[in-house]
Write an enzyme that holds these catalytic residues in place. Structure first.
Site, PDB file in Angstrom:
ATOM      1  N   LYS A 159       0.819  -1.213   0.000  1.00 22.14           N
ATOM      2  CA  LYS A 159       0.000   0.000   0.000  1.00 22.14           C
ATOM      3  C   LYS A 159       0.851   1.260   0.000  1.00 22.14           C
ATOM      4  CE  LYS A 159      -4.293  -1.926   1.793  1.00 22.14           C
ATOM      5  NZ  LYS A 159      -5.287  -1.951   2.883  1.00 22.14           N
ATOM      6  N   ARG A 207      -3.029  -9.765   5.697  1.00 18.11           N
ATOM      7  CA  ARG A 207      -3.529  -9.964   4.329  1.00 18.11           C
ATOM      8  C   ARG A 207      -2.442  -9.493   3.378  1.00 18.11           C
ATOM      9  NH1 ARG A 207      -6.104  -6.726   0.500  1.00 18.11           N
ATOM     10  NH2 ARG A 207      -7.742  -7.738  -0.749  1.00 18.11           N
TER      11      ARG A 207
END
Length: 284
Positions: free
Chosen positions: A229, A263
């Protein structure tokens, strides 16, 4: 917690790994790689062999500037993949969607867990005045409750505007839990995700990572989803494809703070990093 055929022991001593399967042409990290069935199944096989404990399937990208698709398109994308994965592999599957009709179809197709990036709050945030839900089928909370399957509730906001960031963020999560309670979703069926990368500035995302311990107050299983991210890219000044080391650091951070699941895109490297961390921690 029972997810599919697997019993997960969320006791703060082991971090489970959720492998990401994006069956989208435009995902920010791996768009187009696995949006054909054969490629998707091959990637699931690879992730399972590398140690993935659960597979998270998403049919619409949520990255900045993503192309929205219709409910029908998303259902078509995810349901066939879910069915085929469940036929071929003995691995739990979660479905990543904020659309109640897609979640209903995906859970009916065999998905074992709901993963909602709006934390069951999409309806109250975006439904027209006087309407309970955006969808004719009902609210996301009602759909999850109907299927009696676990749900991952993620924190999100339309805008990254807070008075007291961490306090307000935890109040938002409490609101999600109230919606779950009202719909009849049992607390022992809920996982929380602080939503790194959603409704937060770069500095706020870092604040979440710096204060992972504060979320233990909820006394619920916790999932950290930071893989590749922007918080990692901005910190290291690296493009998406070079953010794995940064991702692994956050996975280790999750273990050190007694979180329960991460995740990730790169299952193998994160499994190894977690195994090493947990071995050292077991001797303390």
């Amino acid at each position: 917690m029972q997810i599919g055929t697997k019993q997960f022991q969320f006791d703060g001593h082991h971090v489970y790994v959720m492998g990401i399967l994006n069956v989208t042409p435009d995902s920010f990290s791996d768009g187009g790689k696995f949006n054909h069935l054969d490629q998707a199944l091959a990637h699931v096989e690879e992730m399972v062999a590398q140690g993935a404990d659960i597979i998270d399937i998403g049919g619409e990208s949520t990255s900045p500037g993503y192309q929205k698709i219709t409910v029908e398109e998303e259902i078509e994308r995810v349901t066939e993949v879910i069915r085929k994965v469940k036929e071929r592999f003995d691995v739990p599957v979660s479905l990543d969607t904020y659309k109640a009709p897609v979640m209903d179809a995906g859970l009916s197709a065999g998905a074992d867990m709901a993963n909602d990036i709006w934390g069951l709050r999409y309806d109250e945030l975006f439904a027209q005045e006087g309407c309970k839900s955006v969808w004719e089928i009902g609210t996301m909370a009602e759909i999850v409750a109907k299927h009696h399957k676990p749900v991952c509730i993620m924190h999100n906001r339309p805008k990254a505007e807070y008075e007291h960031f961490l306090i307000d963020m935890k109040k938002d999560l409490q609101r999600s839990l109230m919606l779950a309670d009202a719909a009849g979703i049992a607390r022992d069926q809920i996982i929380l995700d602080p939503g790194v990368g959603f409704g937060k500035t770069y500095e706020q995302n870092l604040a979440v990572l710096a204060h992972l311990d504060t979320f233990l107050d909820f006394e619920l299983p916790l999932l950290l989803a930071t893989s590749r991210k922007s918080v990692i890219g901005l910190t290291l000044d690296l493009p998406v494809e070079e953010r794995e080391e940064g991702t692994m650091v956050t996975s280790v951070l999750a273990a050190l703070n007694h979180w329960d699941m991460v995740r990730v895109h790169d299952v193998e490297k994160n499994v190894r990093a977690l195994h090493m961390t947990e071995k050292i921690m077991s001797l303390q």
